[in-house]
Design a protein around this motif. Structure first.
Motif, PDB file in Angstrom:
ATOM      1  N   MET A 118       0.835  -1.203   0.000  1.00  0.00           N
ATOM      2  CA  MET A 118       0.000   0.000   0.000  1.00  0.00           C
ATOM      3  C   MET A 118       0.869   1.252   0.000  1.00  0.00           C
ATOM      4  O   MET A 118       0.594   2.211  -0.725  1.00  0.00           O
ATOM      5  CB  MET A 118      -0.936  -0.008   1.213  1.00  0.00           C
ATOM      6  N   GLU A 119       1.936   1.274   0.796  1.00  0.00           N
ATOM      7  CA  GLU A 119       2.845   2.423   0.829  1.00  0.00           C
ATOM      8  C   GLU A 119       3.480   2.644  -0.539  1.00  0.00           C
ATOM      9  O   GLU A 119       3.609   3.789  -0.993  1.00  0.00           O
ATOM     10  CB  GLU A 119       3.916   2.226   1.899  1.00  0.00           C
ATOM     11  N   GLN A 120       3.872   1.574  -1.210  1.00  0.00           N
ATOM     12  CA  GLN A 120       4.459   1.690  -2.543  1.00  0.00           C
ATOM     13  C   GLN A 120       3.432   2.219  -3.538  1.00  0.00           C
ATOM     14  O   GLN A 120       3.765   3.051  -4.395  1.00  0.00           O
ATOM     15  CB  GLN A 120       4.999   0.342  -3.006  1.00  0.00           C
ATOM     16  N   ARG A 121       2.199   1.755  -3.441  1.00  0.00           N
ATOM     17  CA  ARG A 121       1.149   2.226  -4.347  1.00  0.00           C
ATOM     18  C   ARG A 121       0.864   3.707  -4.132  1.00  0.00           C
ATOM     19  O   ARG A 121       0.669   4.466  -5.093  1.00  0.00           O
ATOM     20  CB  ARG A 121      -0.119   1.405  -4.157  1.00  0.00           C
ATOM     21  N   ILE A 122       0.861   4.149  -2.880  1.00  0.00           N
ATOM     22  CA  ILE A 122       0.634   5.563  -2.577  1.00  0.00           C
ATOM     23  C   ILE A 122       1.757   6.409  -3.163  1.00  0.00           C
ATOM     24  O   ILE A 122       1.515   7.461  -3.759  1.00  0.00           O
ATOM     25  CB  ILE A 122       0.483   5.787  -1.056  1.00  0.00           C
ATOM     26  N   GLU A 123       2.998   5.964  -3.001  1.00  0.00           N
ATOM     27  CA  GLU A 123       4.143   6.688  -3.565  1.00  0.00           C
ATOM     28  C   GLU A 123       4.045   6.763  -5.087  1.00  0.00           C
ATOM     29  O   GLU A 123       4.282   7.821  -5.684  1.00  0.00           O
ATOM     30  CB  GLU A 123       5.460   6.017  -3.153  1.00  0.00           C
ATOM     31  N   THR A 124       3.669   5.674  -5.732  1.00  0.00           N
ATOM     32  CA  THR A 124       3.508   5.659  -7.188  1.00  0.00           C
ATOM     33  C   THR A 124       2.415   6.628  -7.613  1.00  0.00           C
ATOM     34  O   THR A 124       2.589   7.389  -8.577  1.00  0.00           O
ATOM     35  CB  THR A 124       3.186   4.229  -7.670  1.00  0.00           C
ATOM     36  N   LEU A 125       1.296   6.619  -6.898  1.00  0.00           N
ATOM     37  CA  LEU A 125       0.204   7.542  -7.221  1.00  0.00           C
ATOM     38  C   LEU A 125       0.625   8.997  -7.029  1.00  0.00           C
ATOM     39  O   LEU A 125       0.261   9.867  -7.824  1.00  0.00           O
ATOM     40  CB  LEU A 125      -1.033   7.226  -6.383  1.00  0.00           C
ATOM     41  N   HIS A 126       1.410   9.259  -5.991  1.00  0.00           N
ATOM     42  CA  HIS A 126       1.903  10.619  -5.746  1.00  0.00           C
ATOM     43  C   HIS A 126       2.774  11.082  -6.912  1.00  0.00           C
ATOM     44  O   HIS A 126       2.621  12.209  -7.399  1.00  0.00           O
ATOM     45  CB  HIS A 126       2.686  10.689  -4.432  1.00  0.00           C
TER      46      HIS A 126
END
Length: 164
Positions: A118-126
């Motif tokens: 989830m943290e990686q997905r949030i960073e990618t979305l950012h």
């Protein structure tokens, strides 16, 4: 203990493994029979820190907790059942009797893989929301956000500045 979803390990003050529940077996692929009464070692599960560095005995959070009598919480990786690296949150709690004598430490192993994903997905979305995909330069929305911070900092410090 065997019905818990988190791995639970108990080591005594001599670093001998006294308890290894089913969830610890599931996370590590190591059976309780193969590790009970063995000496605890960070190498047993292939523990690494958050930077991927193999933990030595001095850097082992279990050793630290037994020496300091202070609870420790660390994000680590271990060698999982299929040989893959698995992210875990390890909470090591000193077990001290009512008489004040240290009995050992409880080690709780929580699978943090979904949280890491989830943290990686949030960073990618950012990144997708703030960068141009072709040039990788900040987009207008990111410029506006950073510009507002720049102006506020400039006004607070009262220093001359320029924008090109």
């Amino acid at each position: 203990m065997d019905s818990m979803l988190d791995g639970v390990v108990f080591v005594d003050t001599n670093m001998q493994i006294v308890l290894w529940n089913r969830a610890a077996e599931r996370l590590t692929g190591l059976s309780a029979a193969s590790v009970l009464h063995q000496r605890w070692s960070s190498k047993l599960m292939g523990l690494r820190d958050e930077h991927g560095v193999t933990l030595n005995e001095d850097g082992c959070p279990v050793t630290h907790t037994l020496k300091s009598r202070v609870q420790t919480l660390r994000r680590l990786t271990l060698m999982g059942r299929g040989g893959e690296r698995l992210s875990i949150d390890a909470r090591i709690v000193p077990v001290i009797g009512r008489d004040g004598i240290m009995r050992g430490a409880s080690i709780l192993l929580h699978d943090a893989s979904p949280q890491i994903t989830m943290e990686q997905r949030i960073e990618t979305l950012h990144i997708q929301a703030t960068r141009d995909p072709l040039t990788d330069v900040a987009n207008r929305a990111e410029f506006d956000r950073v510009h507002a911070e720049f102006v506020n900092t400039h006004l607070q410090r009262g220093l001359p500045s320029a924008l090109l």
